[in-house]
Design an enzyme around this catalytic site. Structure first.
Site, short mmCIF file in Angstrom:
data_model
loop_
_atom_site.label_atom_id
_atom_site.label_comp_id
_atom_site.label_asym_id
_atom_site.label_seq_id
_atom_site.Cartn_x
_atom_site.Cartn_y
_atom_site.Cartn_z
N HIS A 27 0.85 -1.28 -0.14
CA HIS A 27 -0.15 -0.11 0.02
C HIS A 27 0.63 1.46 0.17
O HIS A 27 1.98 1.24 0.28
CB HIS A 27 -0.99 0.00 1.08
CG HIS A 27 -0.27 -0.07 2.59
ND1 HIS A 27 0.52 1.27 3.03
CD2 HIS A 27 0.24 -0.97 3.27
CE1 HIS A 27 0.92 1.03 4.06
NE2 HIS A 27 0.89 -0.32 4.27
N GLU A 102 -2.16 -7.02 7.26
CA GLU A 102 -0.90 -7.12 7.92
C GLU A 102 -0.94 -8.12 9.06
O GLU A 102 -1.95 -8.34 9.75
CB GLU A 102 -0.60 -5.54 8.29
CG GLU A 102 0.69 -5.51 9.00
CD GLU A 102 1.74 -5.94 8.20
OE1 GLU A 102 2.07 -6.98 8.02
OE2 GLU A 102 2.51 -4.67 7.60
#
Length: 235
Positions: A27, A102
């Site tokens: 990202h 994550e």
């Protein structure tokens, strides 16, 4: 595999019917990245630089061979990056996959690395431990748990899209785990925001890294040379 140069467009497009090409992208930058603050499962948005990075990688991918589908972690920083890519590449929908999140970093989520080491040393030591089965106090995952969920996710995506090019937008810790799977455990350096990492997953469950850590699209948007992103070595 760091420093592998991008393939030519001709080679990138020659995936083969028994292989899936998955372009794995971290990202864009967040304010917490810039502050060195540990995000984990906490839902932080992109900052202005992160949005510029997302547009830069999206513009690049829009000029490369067709992308069939875009997958993303369901966290905002990944999903916004993925939506920007999908819009530029003519993909109508981004498929959210929580298994691309994550690593959950337990009690030290929301702290800077220096704060974590002083305020919660037990959780900090668990995070930086070399033991892959070490869980982090406060519900945090071990590296093995992260590895299992994200490699299983990529394998499912590959099986569903044989012969296609696919994008998966995810996080630094996840990309590190995917590298571990494809490289038989070799270590890896920084994972930069919106870096491009291309994996080929074959029908016989063989993983190959074709491109690693490519950030040539970030000449104008800029990128962090340091800052927490999955673990203490990430960019």
């Amino acid at each position: 595999m760091e420093g592998v140069l991008p393939q030519s467009e001709e080679n990138i497009n020659s995936v083969g019917l028994n292989c899936t090409e998955i372009i794995v992208i971290r990202h864009g930058e967040t304010e917490w990245n810039a502050e060195g603050r540990i995000q984990g499962h906490l839902d932080v948005e992109l900052n202005d630089i992160g949005r510029q990075q997302a547009h830069a990688v999206a513009d690049r991918l829009s000029r490369e061979p067709k992308i069939s589908v875009v997958y993303s972690s369901d966290l905002k920083r990944a999903f916004e990056t993925a939506e920007t890519i999908a819009s530029s590449c003519g993909v109508l929908e981004v498929v959210k996959d929580p298994d691309l999140r994550e690593r959950h970093l337990g009690d030290i989520q929301g702290l800077t690395v220096s704060e974590a080491s002083s305020k919660n040393p037990n959780a900090y030591k668990a995070m930086v431990s070399r033991r892959t089965d070490q869980e982090i106090p406060g519900g945090g995952e071990s590296l093995d748990q992260l590895y299992q969920r994200c490699t299983s996710s990529l394998q499912r995506i590959a099986e569903k899209h044989r012969g296609e090019r696919v994008v998966a937008v995810t996080h630094g810790g996840v990309i590190r785990a995917l590298h571990r799977r494809a490289s038989n455990g070799r270590s890896v350096g920084k994972i930069t925001n919106t870096s491009i990492n291309i994996f080929h997953l074959s029908e016989d469950d063989h993983w190959t890294i074709k491109v690693w850590g490519d950030i040539s699209h970030l000449d104008k948007a800029g990128f962090l040379k340091s800052g927490f992103g999955g673990d203490r070595n990430s960019g």
